[in-house]
Structures are given as C-alpha cells and as structure tokens.
Design a protein around this motif. Sequence first.
Motif, PDB file in Angstrom:
ATOM      1  N   UNK A  26      32.276   2.070  14.051  1.00 55.93           N
ATOM      2  CA  UNK A  26      31.138   2.725  12.750  1.00 55.93           C
ATOM      3  C   UNK A  26      30.204   4.131  14.246  1.00 55.93           C
ATOM      4  N   UNK A  27      30.641   5.153  13.755  1.00 59.13           N
ATOM      5  CA  UNK A  27      29.987   6.440  14.246  1.00 59.13           C
ATOM      6  C   UNK A  27      28.241   6.804  13.787  1.00 59.13           C
ATOM      7  N   UNK A  28      27.970   7.271  14.020  1.00 56.79           N
ATOM      8  CA  UNK A  28      26.058   6.847  13.632  1.00 56.79           C
ATOM      9  C   UNK A  28      25.629   8.679  13.910  1.00 56.79           C
ATOM     10  N   UNK A  57       0.718  -1.154   0.111  1.00 62.49           N
ATOM     11  CA  UNK A  57      -0.001  -0.089  -0.322  1.00 62.49           C
ATOM     12  C   UNK A  57       1.330   1.402   0.056  1.00 62.49           C
ATOM     13  N   UNK A  58       2.320   0.967   0.392  1.00 63.21           N
ATOM     14  CA  UNK A  58       3.113   2.172   0.578  1.00 63.21           C
ATOM     15  C   UNK A  58       4.157   2.053   1.468  1.00 63.21           C
ATOM     16  N   UNK A  59       4.902   3.708   1.259  1.00 67.76           N
ATOM     17  CA  UNK A  59       6.170   3.314   2.477  1.00 67.76           C
ATOM     18  C   UNK A  59       6.368   4.492   3.438  1.00 67.76           C
ATOM     19  N   UNK A  60       6.487   4.772   4.267  1.00 70.13           N
ATOM     20  CA  UNK A  60       6.876   5.437   4.750  1.00 70.13           C
ATOM     21  C   UNK A  60       8.644   5.783   5.436  1.00 70.13           C
ATOM     22  N   UNK A  61       9.400   7.068   5.429  1.00 72.34           N
ATOM     23  CA  UNK A  61      10.213   6.959   5.640  1.00 72.34           C
ATOM     24  C   UNK A  61      10.402   8.820   5.609  1.00 72.34           C
ATOM     25  N   UNK A  62      12.132   9.273   5.900  1.00 77.57           N
ATOM     26  CA  UNK A  62      12.471  10.506   6.235  1.00 77.57           C
ATOM     27  C   UNK A  62      13.057  11.047   4.968  1.00 77.57           C
ATOM     28  N   UNK A  63      12.973  11.928   4.557  1.00 74.78           N
ATOM     29  CA  UNK A  63      13.642  12.348   2.879  1.00 74.78           C
ATOM     30  C   UNK A  63      14.963  12.408   3.038  1.00 74.78           C
ATOM     31  N   UNK A  64      15.778  12.424   4.374  1.00 77.89           N
ATOM     32  CA  UNK A  64      17.436  12.012   4.144  1.00 77.89           C
ATOM     33  C   UNK A  64      18.173  10.417   4.150  1.00 77.89           C
ATOM     34  N   UNK A  84      20.184  15.275  10.054  1.00 81.55           N
ATOM     35  CA  UNK A  84      20.305  16.597  10.076  1.00 81.55           C
ATOM     36  C   UNK A  84      21.886  17.060   9.659  1.00 81.55           C
ATOM     37  N   UNK A  85      22.100  16.313  10.337  1.00 81.45           N
ATOM     38  CA  UNK A  85      23.950  16.484  10.652  1.00 81.45           C
ATOM     39  C   UNK A  85      24.380  15.568   9.193  1.00 81.45           C
ATOM     40  N   UNK A  86      25.050  16.385   7.893  1.00 82.88           N
ATOM     41  CA  UNK A  86      26.043  15.867   7.000  1.00 82.88           C
ATOM     42  C   UNK A  86      26.547  15.179   7.786  1.00 82.88           C
ATOM     43  N   UNK A  87      27.494  14.015   6.643  1.00 78.31           N
ATOM     44  CA  UNK A  87      28.657  13.319   6.610  1.00 78.31           C
ATOM     45  C   UNK A  87      30.029  14.035   6.920  1.00 78.31           C
ATOM     46  N   UNK A  88      29.580  15.143   5.819  1.00 80.08           N
ATOM     47  CA  UNK A  88      31.196  16.360   6.710  1.00 80.08           C
ATOM     48  C   UNK A  88      30.713  17.117   7.743  1.00 80.08           C
ATOM     49  N   UNK A  89      29.632  16.957   8.843  1.00 83.51           N
ATOM     50  CA  UNK A  89      29.494  17.424   9.742  1.00 83.51           C
ATOM     51  C   UNK A  89      29.922  16.938  10.393  1.00 83.51           C
ATOM     52  N   UNK A  90      29.790  15.538  10.466  1.00 88.13           N
ATOM     53  CA  UNK A  90      30.435  14.665  11.829  1.00 88.13           C
ATOM     54  C   UNK A  90      32.066  14.517  11.561  1.00 88.13           C
ATOM     55  N   UNK A  91      32.594  14.405  10.052  1.00 87.83           N
ATOM     56  CA  UNK A  91      34.152  14.440  10.245  1.00 87.83           C
ATOM     57  C   UNK A  91      34.624  15.790  10.463  1.00 87.83           C
ATOM     58  N   UNK A 142      41.236   2.593  14.256  1.00 86.73           N
ATOM     59  CA  UNK A 142      42.001   2.907  13.147  1.00 86.73           C
ATOM     60  C   UNK A 142      41.559   3.458  11.887  1.00 86.73           C
ATOM     61  N   UNK A 143      40.066   3.044  11.310  1.00 90.11           N
ATOM     62  CA  UNK A 143      39.439   3.635  10.867  1.00 90.11           C
ATOM     63  C   UNK A 143      38.023   4.065  11.538  1.00 90.11           C
ATOM     64  N   UNK A 144      37.743   5.088  11.284  1.00 93.13           N
ATOM     65  CA  UNK A 144      36.387   5.347  11.333  1.00 93.13           C
ATOM     66  C   UNK A 144      35.141   5.250  10.603  1.00 93.13           C
ATOM     67  N   UNK A 145      33.339   4.802  10.493  1.00 91.81           N
ATOM     68  CA  UNK A 145      33.139   4.651   9.011  1.00 91.81           C
ATOM     69  C   UNK A 145      32.106   5.064  10.116  1.00 91.81           C
ATOM     70  N   UNK A 146      31.916   6.280   9.237  1.00 98.59           N
ATOM     71  CA  UNK A 146      30.777   7.502   9.222  1.00 98.59           C
ATOM     72  C   UNK A 146      29.184   6.958   9.083  1.00 98.59           C
ATOM     73  N   UNK A 147      28.340   7.224   9.446  1.00105.24           N
ATOM     74  CA  UNK A 147      26.802   6.708   9.110  1.00105.24           C
ATOM     75  C   UNK A 147      26.022   8.265   8.595  1.00105.24           C
TER      76      UNK A 147
END
Length: 339
Positions: free
Chosen positions: A222-224, A82-89, A282-289, A273-278
């Motif tokens: 992993x950094x969310x 019937x459809x789906x629900x999700x934010x537009x981010x 509203x907070x962009x990957x570059x802002x998290x970095x 030694x490595x960080x993975x950004x999710x």
Amino acid sequence: MPHPVRRAALALVLALAVTGCGARVPPEGKGDGERASGGHYPVTVENCGEKRTFERAPRRVVTNDVGITEIMFALGLEDHMAGYVMPDDKGDLTAVPWKDGYRKTAWLSKQRITRELVLDARADLVFAGWNYGFDEGEGFTPAALRRLGVDSYVLSESCRNGRGKARGVMAPLDALYTDLRNLGKVFDVEERAETLVASFRARVAAAQAKAPKGADRPRVFLYDSGEDKPFTAGAFAGPHDIITRAGGDHIMKDLRDSWTAVGWETVVARDPEVIVINDYGDVSAEQKRAFLRSYEPLANVSAVREDRIVVLDYVDLVESPRNPAAVDSLAARLRAFGS
C-alpha cells in the motif's frame, strides 16, 4: 476565532450539561448490564481500553474526517450531529450511499478540527482518532476536551497500543465492527448496527470465497504518499484486512502499527507484485503512479515492471463503512491480474 469570554462561557455551560447527562467513567463495580430500570440508559461501552458510561445519547456530535463521518451516517445518526470537519480532497461525496447525510449535516470546516470550532458548534461529543484529529502537538486531545466539558469517542483503528505512539489494538475490520456496535449502544440503534455488521461480514466473506488463495496470492504494498520514505499501512490499518481478505499477501503485515513510514529498501526487498495507491491530497493518484514508475530504485520491483498498480480512494482504506466494498473491488482486480 470566538472571543475568549465567549469560549469560557460555552465551556462552563457544556461542563454543566455533561456533568448531568454525558459520558463518565463508571465507578468501581459498574458494568454493562446495569441500566436504568425499564429504559436503555445508562449504557457502558469500552473504547480504547476505557469503559465509559453514557446517561443519554449525545445530541450534538462533531466528527473529524470522512470515514468517521460516514460511520455516523451509516448508522442513521445525522440528526445527532452538529456537523463534520474534513478537507475537500476526499472525492465525490454526492454519489455515496450516505449522500443524504452529507446533505443534511453542516460541513463545519475544511481545515483541521480545533477546540474553538467544537465550542462554537456547542458539541457534546467529538468522534475523532489519533492522527484523525486528536494530536498532542496541537493540544487537541480527549483529555483537553474533557476539561472543556466535551466528551470524546476515539476511532478504534487509531487506539494507542502502549508502544510509544504506535496505534492499533485489534484487526482493522474488527475495529470497524466494534465502533458500529459501540455507537449502536450509545445511540440506541443496536439493531441497525447489527444489521450493518452482518451485511458487511457477508460481503467480505463472498469476496473472500472468490479471492486468490495459496501460491496464487500476490504480494501487495500500500502506497499512501512520500518520496524520501513511503508512508504505508501496517497490520492495524484498514488496508491490511482489505488486502488480505481480497486475496493478497500484505508485505507489511509484520509491522505492528497502523499508518507509518518505512524505507524504500524494505519495499524493494519484499518485491510487491501489486501496489495499491491511496488516492487523496494535493498529489493526485496519477502523479503518485508516475513517481513509482520513474523512481529508479523501484525499476525492478515486479508491480512497477508489470504495471500492476491499483488506485483506491482514501475513504476505502481508512476505517469506514466503505471497507467491505473495497475488499470486493480489490479482490476483482487481483483475480484479473492472475488470469
């Protein structure tokens, strides 16, 4: 918001429909092998520890969030939705393998999923998960939907494991394969489900064959999100298997939960030694970095000092049919860091 009388009427209609043809908990002694003579139905699957029997394929499924929605699309089940629900981010949805599913299926809301939305959509099944739509605080639970005559299927990555509200009962990729196979049975597309599982296993195995091994495996975090405390992935969230199969040593592998918060002191002590950004929200990957680079307690952490920070999309990291490609992508990045 629909009128209360309309909601009550819809609930009654759906309750009657489900009583005749939806899912039920099988009575004592009923098992997976008991099906209608000469037909596919009824079928029984186990979902989060509960055996549930479907008398027919649901016809008006509402899904919550991008990974869950794409599981349905990967199985070719948009005609049952019937459809789906999700934010537009959730990134660009026009360039994904299942873009036709998005084109054919109604985007019901960019806000949270609600009982009113489900009733307005005349849903006969909601496919969501704990912290992926289901929430006691909001009163949106499988039990609450059942009282309205609407069935539920719970995302296996999100299954509660009996330790408070901790989630996770199986390895993350096994959760994906379990849901594909269960839904393959429920919707009578078992061959397609098995083909997907086989192709995903092959892609993961190929990535593993080339991944760093032994002492070459880098420690990965992993950094969310979050600044006071980082929100991250434990052993039962998608990133654990993605990191591990890609050749990384997941520093939170001892955390027996899926998505949860930890202290920065733990991250510093384990020195990733490595960080993975999710990448989502509203907070962009570059802002998290930028935050990771500027946060003083992390200044001497190897990943920050050496600028070994990788960005993956949200849908790569939650349970979804994009997980195998994420293993492949991260494995290539880890190999490049080691060269």
